[in-house]
Scaffold this active site. Structure first.
Site, short mmCIF file in Angstrom:
data_model
loop_
_atom_site.label_atom_id
_atom_site.label_comp_id
_atom_site.label_asym_id
_atom_site.label_seq_id
_atom_site.Cartn_x
_atom_site.Cartn_y
_atom_site.Cartn_z
CB VAL A 197 -0.97 0.01 1.21
CG1 VAL A 197 -1.77 1.31 1.24
CG2 VAL A 197 -1.89 -1.20 1.17
CE LYS B 5 -11.12 -5.16 6.49
NZ LYS B 5 -10.90 -6.16 5.44
N1 HSE Z 1 -7.08 -9.52 4.10
C1 HSE Z 1 -8.14 -8.61 3.78
C2 HSE Z 1 -9.09 -9.25 2.79
C3 HSE Z 1 -7.69 -7.31 3.19
O1 HSE Z 1 -8.88 -10.36 2.34
O2 HSE Z 1 -10.08 -8.62 2.48
C4 HSE Z 1 -7.24 -6.31 4.19
O3 HSE Z 1 -8.21 -6.03 5.13
#
Ligand code: HSE
Length: 442
Positions: free
Chosen positions: A17, A207
């Site tokens: 990133v 999240k």
């Molecule tokens: N590992 C996560 C995914 C991406 O597969 O969506 C980063 O949050």
């Protein structure tokens, strides 16, 4: 009018990133300057391995001393793309203390310590933005925090992990088992060598905590999120889902309870009808379905991971934070005024799909039905789960005197549903509970 003194940006981390953030800052420098009203200058890049060649980055900017970089005092914005709790937490706090605003993509840290970081930002009059922390490129934090600030959000249900969506989609479309689909995800670079954070739902739970906090103006921490991974999902579950006109997704679900007095947040695999917009989210894509009083139903869709998509979200925040800085203002901080309690999983109201292996004896169906009734759970349908049988009877019988029963319930509390399953396991005539899965999105 364009200010000529550039805004200085420190980049913490230069991996997939970070390197994209640096590249876009360079290649889009003129556009970014025009949009912000001042040039932005990459003033330092903190990395762990300084000897690695980083194309397009002046080696003179590279340092291993991230602490000294954030303490410089002339940095306007620190972009943190290291991930993990430490040293990211200390570096962000130090940056705020030293007069820099922060843009972060760090979902784990925000889900765990968001309140403290917001408090530090407010105390020092700085911004803390983190659009990239949830669902990569998909604009989600800002729409929830700003565009929907005048509405009342009741539910946020999303596919917020691309790796697991890729695996489940593969299982759905090819009939593959979990391990086979995971192996393919690993070979294609979607799954990490250690996929635990994704497949056990930790990533999605972080999240969910962030989304629930913003949607309900309430502090929701990672520990408040009920989490179940998707490693137990089988090809048989997909076959069952198909018979019901459903597919299986790993969902992050944040919702108000029926009385509106509390909220819940959870991550688990669930069956959803093929007609639901989330059912058509394929491959490693993410999507979040938002339900609110005035707007109704909204769906946000796009790439949820990867260098460029995540960098897009980081750059959007960078522009916003730089604009705020030039105007001498800060953007919206934490909004937790509602302070609703977070209810446990047992209070969630949902439906279950339960697959049982039972003895083929008279009265078994009645016994099973009685257990549901005793727990106040109403049965919607009972049907056969094909075991080399194609009869339309409610119970499919095999040659060993066993039968497979699939029961789908009406809505009931998760506590009542899991109590029912526990009691079913204790029945002599129930040889096993082959699977149980919640049914959502109806
Ligand atoms: N590992 C996560 C995914 C991406 O597969 O969506 C980063 O949050």
């Amino acid at each position: 009018m364009m200010r000529t003194r550039p805004l200085k940006v420190a980049l913490l981390g230069c991996g997939v990133v970070g390197s994209e953030v640096a590249r876009i800052m360079t290649t889009h420098a003129d556009d970014l300057a025009a949009r912000i009203g001042a040039p932005v200058e990459l003033a330092g890049v903190a990395v762990r391995r300084p000897s690695k060649v980083r194309q397009g980055i002046d080696p003179a900017l590279v340092t291993t001393d991230a602490t000294a970089l954030v303490k410089r005092g002339d940095i306007d914005v620190v972009v943190e793309v290291i991930g993990g709790i430490e040293p990211a937490r200390t570096l962000i706090t130090t940056a705020l203390e030293h007069g820099a605003s922060v843009v972060s993509a760090n979902k784990a840290l925000l889900a765990q310590d968001g309140a403290a970081l917001h408090a530090a930002a407010e105390e020092h009059g700085q911004d803390l933005y983190y659009e990239a922390a949830v669902a990569g490129a998909i604009p989600l934090i800002r729409p929830l925090r700003e565009s929907l600030a005048g509405d009342k959000i009741n539910r946020v249900m999303g596919i917020v992990n691309g790796t697991t969506n890729f695996i489940l989609d593969k299982m759905d479309s090819t009939g593959a088992g979990y391990q086979e689909a995971l192996d393919e995800a690993t070979a294609l670079g979607y799954a990490e060598a250690d996929p635990t954070a994704d497949v056990e739902g930790f990533d999605a739970a972080a999240k969910a905590a962030i989304l629930a906090g913003i949607a309900f103006h309430t502090r929701v921490r990672l520990d408040d999120v009920h989490r179940e991974g998707m490693t137990e999902v089988t090809a048989a579950d997909f076959a069952s889902a198909k018979e019901m006109g459903c597919t299986i997704k790993l969902l992050a679900i944040c919702e108000r309870t029926a009385d509106g007095q509390s909220v819940t947040a959870r991550v688990h695999p669930a069956m959803i009808p093929l007609s639901h917009p989330l059912a058509s989210v394929r491959g490693a894509y993410n999507a979040v379905f938002v339900e609110s009083d005035a707007a109704g139903q909204l769906m946000f869709y796009g790439p949820g991971a990867g260098g460029s998509p995540t960098a897009s979200a980081v750059l959007g925040d960078l522009v916003a934070v730089c604009r705020n800085r030039l105007s001498g203002a800060t953007g919206p901080g934490e909004s937790a005024y509602a302070a609703l309690p977070v209810s446990p999983m047992g209070d969630v109201v949902t439906r279950y799909h339960i697959s049982l292996d039972v003895a083929d004896k008279p009265g078994v169906l009645a016994q099973v039905a009685t257990v549901f009734a005793e727990h106040g759970v109403s049965i919607d349908t009972v049907r056969q789960q094909g075991r080399n049988q194609s009869s339309g009877d409610a119970v499919a019988v095999d040659q060993d005197g066993e039968a497979s029963l699939v029961v789908v319930t009406h809505r009931a509390s998760d506590a009542a549903l899991s109590g029912t399953v526990e009691a079913l396991r204790k029945l002599d005539t129930v040889r096993g509970v082959a699977s149980m899965m919640r049914v959502e999105g109806e």
